[in-house]
Write a protein that holds these residues in place. Structure first.
Motif, short mmCIF file in Angstrom:
data_model
loop_
_atom_site.label_atom_id
_atom_site.label_comp_id
_atom_site.label_asym_id
_atom_site.label_seq_id
_atom_site.Cartn_x
_atom_site.Cartn_y
_atom_site.Cartn_z
N THR A 94 0.90 -1.05 -0.08
CA THR A 94 0.17 0.08 -0.18
C THR A 94 0.96 1.36 0.03
OG1 THR A 94 -1.66 -1.17 1.04
CG2 THR A 94 -1.90 1.15 1.32
N LEU A 95 0.71 2.03 -0.97
CA LEU A 95 1.42 3.42 -0.98
C LEU A 95 0.65 4.53 -0.99
CD1 LEU A 95 3.46 2.60 -4.43
CD2 LEU A 95 3.81 1.86 -2.12
N ASP A 96 1.33 5.51 -0.08
CA ASP A 96 0.89 7.00 -0.10
C ASP A 96 1.48 7.72 -1.17
OD1 ASP A 96 -0.69 5.99 2.03
OD2 ASP A 96 0.62 6.74 3.58
N CYS A 97 0.64 8.34 -1.61
CA CYS A 97 0.95 9.53 -2.91
C CYS A 97 0.73 10.75 -2.70
CB CYS A 97 0.47 8.99 -4.29
SG CYS A 97 0.76 7.21 -4.28
N ARG A 98 1.65 11.67 -2.97
CA ARG A 98 1.30 13.34 -3.06
C ARG A 98 1.45 13.62 -4.43
NH1 ARG A 98 -1.13 14.68 1.71
NH2 ARG A 98 -0.16 13.74 3.56
N TYR A 99 0.71 14.49 -4.90
CA TYR A 99 1.04 14.85 -6.31
C TYR A 99 0.19 16.19 -6.72
CZ TYR A 99 -4.34 14.04 -7.05
OH TYR A 99 -5.45 14.36 -7.08
N THR A 100 0.49 16.66 -7.75
CA THR A 100 -0.25 17.66 -8.43
C THR A 100 -0.40 17.45 -9.91
OG1 THR A 100 2.01 18.73 -9.44
CG2 THR A 100 0.95 19.62 -7.31
N THR A 160 8.85 0.48 -11.63
CA THR A 160 9.83 -0.28 -12.07
C THR A 160 11.17 0.26 -11.85
OG1 THR A 160 8.62 -1.17 -14.13
CG2 THR A 160 10.79 -1.29 -14.15
N TYR A 161 11.44 1.58 -11.65
CA TYR A 161 12.58 2.16 -11.43
C TYR A 161 12.90 2.75 -10.11
CZ TYR A 161 11.76 1.81 -16.56
OH TYR A 161 11.38 1.24 -17.93
N ILE A 162 12.00 2.97 -9.43
CA ILE A 162 12.01 3.46 -7.97
C ILE A 162 11.84 2.67 -6.91
CG2 ILE A 162 11.42 5.96 -8.88
CD1 ILE A 162 8.67 5.47 -7.50
N LYS A 163 12.18 3.11 -5.58
CA LYS A 163 12.21 2.38 -4.38
C LYS A 163 11.17 3.10 -3.64
CE LYS A 163 16.92 1.08 -4.28
NZ LYS A 163 18.10 0.99 -3.34
N VAL A 164 10.11 2.33 -2.92
CA VAL A 164 9.09 2.75 -2.47
C VAL A 164 9.07 2.51 -0.79
CG1 VAL A 164 7.60 3.22 -4.20
CG2 VAL A 164 7.52 0.91 -3.04
N VAL A 177 8.77 11.50 -8.95
CA VAL A 177 8.99 11.50 -10.27
C VAL A 177 8.06 12.91 -11.01
CG1 VAL A 177 9.22 9.07 -10.50
CG2 VAL A 177 6.96 10.00 -10.57
N ARG A 178 8.28 12.98 -11.96
CA ARG A 178 7.50 13.79 -12.95
C ARG A 178 7.15 13.22 -14.12
NH1 ARG A 178 11.59 18.27 -11.38
NH2 ARG A 178 10.77 19.33 -9.77
N LEU A 179 6.01 13.06 -14.39
CA LEU A 179 5.52 12.34 -15.59
C LEU A 179 4.79 13.30 -16.87
CD1 LEU A 179 4.13 9.33 -13.53
CD2 LEU A 179 6.14 9.54 -14.94
N ILE A 180 4.66 12.71 -18.03
CA ILE A 180 3.98 13.49 -19.04
C ILE A 180 3.20 12.33 -19.41
CG2 ILE A 180 3.71 14.44 -21.43
CD1 ILE A 180 6.42 16.09 -20.73
N VAL A 181 2.09 12.11 -19.22
CA VAL A 181 1.15 11.01 -19.34
C VAL A 181 0.18 11.09 -20.74
CG1 VAL A 181 -0.63 9.37 -18.33
CG2 VAL A 181 1.39 10.26 -17.05
N PRO A 182 0.26 10.44 -21.57
CA PRO A 182 -0.59 10.62 -22.67
C PRO A 182 -1.91 9.88 -22.45
CG PRO A 182 0.81 9.01 -23.29
CD PRO A 182 1.45 9.54 -22.01
N HIS A 183 -2.89 10.43 -23.27
CA HIS A 183 -4.27 9.99 -22.65
C HIS A 183 -4.44 8.26 -22.56
CE1 HIS A 183 -4.73 9.10 -27.16
NE2 HIS A 183 -5.84 8.35 -27.11
N THR A 202 5.05 11.86 -5.42
CA THR A 202 5.93 11.14 -4.22
C THR A 202 5.26 9.96 -4.20
OG1 THR A 202 4.96 12.44 -2.71
CG2 THR A 202 6.87 13.47 -3.70
N PHE A 203 6.03 9.21 -3.72
CA PHE A 203 5.57 7.76 -3.45
C PHE A 203 6.23 7.14 -2.38
CE2 PHE A 203 5.06 7.62 -8.16
CZ PHE A 203 3.85 6.97 -8.38
N GLN A 204 5.59 6.85 -1.33
CA GLN A 204 6.07 5.80 -0.13
C GLN A 204 5.40 4.79 0.55
OE1 GLN A 204 7.22 8.67 2.66
NE2 GLN A 204 5.27 9.45 3.29
N ARG A 205 5.81 4.05 1.14
CA ARG A 205 5.02 2.85 1.74
C ARG A 205 3.86 3.40 2.88
NH1 ARG A 205 6.82 -2.76 0.66
NH2 ARG A 205 8.60 -2.45 -0.76
N GLU A 206 2.86 2.90 2.91
CA GLU A 206 1.85 3.52 4.26
C GLU A 206 2.56 3.16 5.31
OE1 GLU A 206 -2.57 2.17 5.68
OE2 GLU A 206 -1.57 0.76 4.41
#
Length: 212
Positions: A94-100, A160-164, A177-183, A202-206
């Motif tokens: 289970t991951l906790d995420c903060r985002y814009t 695949t590329y980060i630790k959480v 991370v920063r992402l540009i996500v196509p539709h 941002t990703f981290q474990r609960e």
């Protein structure tokens, strides 16, 4: 004469309607142009997946590098690789995420949870890794409320590329991370409107709370 005038008006309306109609191909072209403009306006440097691998799965922040991942079409910048461990095959976490979330096509911020007002309510999702493939669902948070419990495929690409893990010392930092996500890799709104989004996440474990 009146009949002829009516026919001419009808033809004009039909032609105008045809000109206003956007095909799926038109919308995809508009999306590609919007992404290209966003990258140029932001002075981002796009590198290939081969360069990314050669560089040790890192993106140079000084050069504002984003890697374009061929399979998904997602552009990714690893700001911080994170602490703790990668999600292993067969593991569910289970991951906790903060985002814009920023709508590239319409030049507007959509949803976010990285302000003081949302300090106690991160977006929470459960993630399972099966032979390197990630599946996930939101348990709670802004994204689930706005779109659905289904996690956009683009959000799972960085896993695949980060630790959480969770920071345990002053030197530890959660993954960012920063992402540009196509539709095609986005949520239901992005998919139905052929709209690309830009995320900072941002990703981290609960936090595990002991009952003892």
């Amino acid at each position: 004469m009146k009949k002829l005038a009516y026919i001419l008006i009808l033809i004009a309306v039909v032609l105008t309607s045809c000109n206003d109609y956007e095909t799926y191909g038109d919308k995809k072209e508009k999306e590609r142009n919007a992404i290209s403009k966003f990258i140029a306006d932001s002075s981002f440097t796009v590198i290939s997946e081969e360069e990314f691998v050669k560089n040790g799965y890192k993106t140079d922040l000084q050069r504002r590098e984003f890697v374009k991942l061929d399979k998904s079409g997602v552009y990714m910048q690893i700001v911080r690789p994170g602490c703790g461990d990668n999600i292993k095959s067969g593991e569910s976490v289970t991951l906790d995420c903060r985002y814009t979330e920023y709508d590239i096509l319409n030049d507007s911020t959509m949803t976010f949870n990285n302000t003081v007002g949302y300090a106690s309510v991160p977006d929470r999702m459960t993630v399972t890794c099966t032979s390197g493939t990630f599946t996930a669902s939101f348990l709670s948070g802004r994204m689930a409320s706005a779109y659905s419990s289904s996690v956009p495929a683009g959000w799972l690409v960085p896993l695949t590329y980060i630790k959480v893990g969770r920071p345990q010392s002053m030197d530890d930092e959660c993954a960012k991370v920063r992402l540009i996500v196509p539709h095609t890799q986005g949520h239901v709104y992005a998919s139905s409107n052929v709209t690309p989004f830009f995320y900072t996440i941002t990703f981290q474990r609960e936090i595990q709370i002991s009952n003892q």
